[in-house]
Design a protein around this motif. Structure first.
Motif, PDB file in Angstrom:
ATOM      1  N   ILE A   1      -4.681   2.552   5.083  1.00 30.83           N
ATOM      2  CA  ILE A   1      -6.104   2.679   4.756  1.00 30.83           C
ATOM      3  C   ILE A   1      -6.847   3.251   5.954  1.00 30.83           C
ATOM      4  O   ILE A   1      -6.714   2.752   7.080  1.00 30.83           O
ATOM      5  CB  ILE A   1      -6.699   1.315   4.359  1.00 30.83           C
ATOM      6  CG1 ILE A   1      -6.029   0.783   3.092  1.00 30.83           C
ATOM      7  CG2 ILE A   1      -8.212   1.427   4.139  1.00 30.83           C
ATOM      8  CD1 ILE A   1      -6.448  -0.621   2.724  1.00 30.83           C
TER       9      ILE A   1
ATOM     10  N   TYR B   1      -9.753   3.097   7.582  1.00 36.56           N
ATOM     11  CA  TYR B   1     -11.016   2.425   7.849  1.00 36.56           C
ATOM     12  C   TYR B   1     -11.458   2.581   9.299  1.00 36.56           C
ATOM     13  O   TYR B   1     -12.617   2.356   9.618  1.00 36.56           O
ATOM     14  CB  TYR B   1     -10.918   0.941   7.489  1.00 36.56           C
ATOM     15  CG  TYR B   1      -9.924   0.150   8.315  1.00 36.56           C
ATOM     16  CD1 TYR B   1     -10.346  -0.655   9.357  1.00 36.56           C
ATOM     17  CD2 TYR B   1      -8.561   0.209   8.041  1.00 36.56           C
ATOM     18  CE1 TYR B   1      -9.435  -1.380  10.113  1.00 36.56           C
ATOM     19  CE2 TYR B   1      -7.652  -0.512   8.777  1.00 36.56           C
ATOM     20  CZ  TYR B   1      -8.089  -1.300   9.817  1.00 36.56           C
ATOM     21  OH  TYR B   1      -7.182  -2.009  10.569  1.00 36.56           O
TER      22      TYR B   1
ATOM     23  N   ALA C   1     -15.706   3.484   2.652  1.00 41.99           N
ATOM     24  CA  ALA C   1     -14.787   3.377   1.511  1.00 41.99           C
ATOM     25  C   ALA C   1     -13.501   2.675   1.930  1.00 41.99           C
ATOM     26  O   ALA C   1     -12.957   1.856   1.186  1.00 41.99           O
ATOM     27  CB  ALA C   1     -14.482   4.756   0.949  1.00 41.99           C
ATOM     28  N   GLY C   2     -13.022   2.989   3.121  1.00 40.26           N
ATOM     29  CA  GLY C   2     -11.834   2.326   3.626  1.00 40.26           C
ATOM     30  C   GLY C   2     -12.055   0.843   3.824  1.00 40.26           C
ATOM     31  O   GLY C   2     -11.210   0.017   3.455  1.00 40.26           O
TER      32      GLY C   2
ATOM     33  N   LEU D   1       0.830  -1.200   0.000  1.00 36.55           N
ATOM     34  CA  LEU D   1       0.000   0.000   0.000  1.00 36.55           C
ATOM     35  C   LEU D   1       0.869   1.256   0.000  1.00 36.55           C
ATOM     36  O   LEU D   1       1.907   1.311   0.653  1.00 36.55           O
ATOM     37  CB  LEU D   1      -0.887   0.019   1.250  1.00 36.55           C
ATOM     38  CG  LEU D   1      -1.875  -1.131   1.415  1.00 36.55           C
ATOM     39  CD1 LEU D   1      -2.609  -0.998   2.741  1.00 36.55           C
ATOM     40  CD2 LEU D   1      -2.863  -1.166   0.269  1.00 36.55           C
TER      41      LEU D   1
ATOM     42  N   THR E   1     -11.388  -5.818  -0.362  1.00 37.93           N
ATOM     43  CA  THR E   1     -10.780  -6.188  -1.638  1.00 37.93           C
ATOM     44  C   THR E   1      -9.376  -6.747  -1.442  1.00 37.93           C
ATOM     45  O   THR E   1      -9.010  -7.780  -2.022  1.00 37.93           O
ATOM     46  CB  THR E   1     -10.747  -4.977  -2.580  1.00 37.93           C
ATOM     47  OG1 THR E   1     -12.084  -4.535  -2.824  1.00 37.93           O
ATOM     48  CG2 THR E   1     -10.087  -5.328  -3.901  1.00 37.93           C
ATOM     49  N   HIS E   2      -8.591  -6.081  -0.611  1.00 40.07           N
ATOM     50  CA  HIS E   2      -7.232  -6.546  -0.360  1.00 40.07           C
ATOM     51  C   HIS E   2      -7.209  -7.873   0.395  1.00 40.07           C
ATOM     52  O   HIS E   2      -6.426  -8.779   0.060  1.00 40.07           O
ATOM     53  CB  HIS E   2      -6.448  -5.497   0.416  1.00 40.07           C
ATOM     54  CG  HIS E   2      -6.030  -4.313  -0.402  1.00 40.07           C
ATOM     55  ND1 HIS E   2      -5.211  -4.432  -1.510  1.00 40.07           N
ATOM     56  CD2 HIS E   2      -6.310  -2.992  -0.272  1.00 40.07           C
ATOM     57  CE1 HIS E   2      -5.005  -3.232  -2.026  1.00 40.07           C
ATOM     58  NE2 HIS E   2      -5.663  -2.345  -1.301  1.00 40.07           N
TER      59      HIS E   2
ATOM     60  N   GLN F   1     -12.085  -1.006   0.524  1.00 39.89           N
ATOM     61  CA  GLN F   1     -10.711  -1.247   0.086  1.00 39.89           C
ATOM     62  C   GLN F   1     -10.121  -2.443   0.805  1.00 39.89           C
ATOM     63  O   GLN F   1      -9.481  -3.316   0.211  1.00 39.89           O
ATOM     64  CB  GLN F   1      -9.843  -0.021   0.388  1.00 39.89           C
ATOM     65  CG  GLN F   1      -9.812   1.061  -0.641  1.00 39.89           C
ATOM     66  CD  GLN F   1      -8.767   2.084  -0.264  1.00 39.89           C
ATOM     67  OE1 GLN F   1      -9.037   3.030   0.485  1.00 39.89           O
ATOM     68  NE2 GLN F   1      -7.572   1.911  -0.760  1.00 39.89           N
TER      69      GLN F   1
END
Length: 242
Positions: free
Chosen positions: A149, A151, A159-160, A145, A166-167, A163
């Protein structure tokens, strides 16, 4: 006679005080997520471990574990700051002048369960090894990264978390698509009600801690120790380079 107990690797996002949530997760010897949850009290932590990982091979705990210093910060925290500070992932300083670190809850947890806190101990010798880990540094190192992030806080936590989901799903060993609990976590992230993201954040961190614990046994070359047993340490991947 060989043990018939399935091998487990545990992640614990340990709250510094029992009034706050602690995230728990366990993966099996292949790295697959087998259980995760959030609890509060020591009794709840112990009961969850007794059910899902009574004899873990490695435990990764996100909380100060070895804190010998009376004041200031540990060398490990300075090393983490040097490696990951430019990514927005410096570590919180810990010392014995802070009441909840005297003694640290993680130290008491390891002692209660008979876990070794020595990162040099052979994980194949039958005594569980408990390591201090740091999810933010692990995410940056594992996912390459450019920045931490946001979060846990920020103007758009959802949104965090999206992400992050997904990761996480790129960590194939976790096999998250097979986990009913992960499916529920993703649903909460996609359409969160008030408080949902706060309720799951520790559990999500614990899943990553469990993956780091699994890596320590199976792919130790992917990780390094920042600090020492004598002065306190954190296990994390190297930062992305250059």
């Amino acid at each position: 006679m060989p043990s018939t107990t399935p091998r487990r690797f545990v992640g614990i996002d340990l709250a510094w005080a029992s009034r706050n949530r602690t995230g728990l997760a366990a993966v099996d010897d292949s790295g697959r997520l087998v259980a995760s949850a959030a609890v509060r009290s020591d009794d709840e932590i112990d009961a969850w471990l007794a059910e899902h990982a009574p004899a873990p091979t490695v435990v990764g705990v996100d909380a100060p574990l070895v804190v010998p210093n009376a004041t200031g910060s540990r060398p490990a925290e300075r090393l983490i700051g040097s490696a990951f500070g430019r990514f927005g992932a410096s570590a919180y300083p810990s010392n014995r002048s802070i009441p909840w670190f005297d003694p640290p809850r993680a130290e008491l947890l390891a002692a209660r369960h008979g876990w070794s806190v020595d990162p040099d101990r052979d994980t194949g010798r039958g005594v569980p090894v408990c390591l201090e880990v740091y999810p933010h540094a692990a995410m940056i190192g594992l996912f390459s990264l450019p920045r931490r992030i946001l979060y846990k806080k920020g103007p758009d936590r959802r949104a965090g978390f999206l992400q992050l989901v997904t990761h996480f799903e790129t960590l194939r060993e976790l096999r998250l698509q097979e986990s009913p609990r992960w499916t529920e976590i993703v649903r909460l992230v996609e359409t969160p009600a008030r408080g949902d993201l706060t309720r799951i954040e520790d559990e999500v961190d614990a899943i990553l801690c469990a993956h780091v614990a699994w890596l320590w046994h199976h792919r130790r070359e992917a990780l390094q120790v920042y600090g020492t047993l004598a002065e306190g340490y954190v296990v994390a991947p190297p930062p992305p380079g250059p």
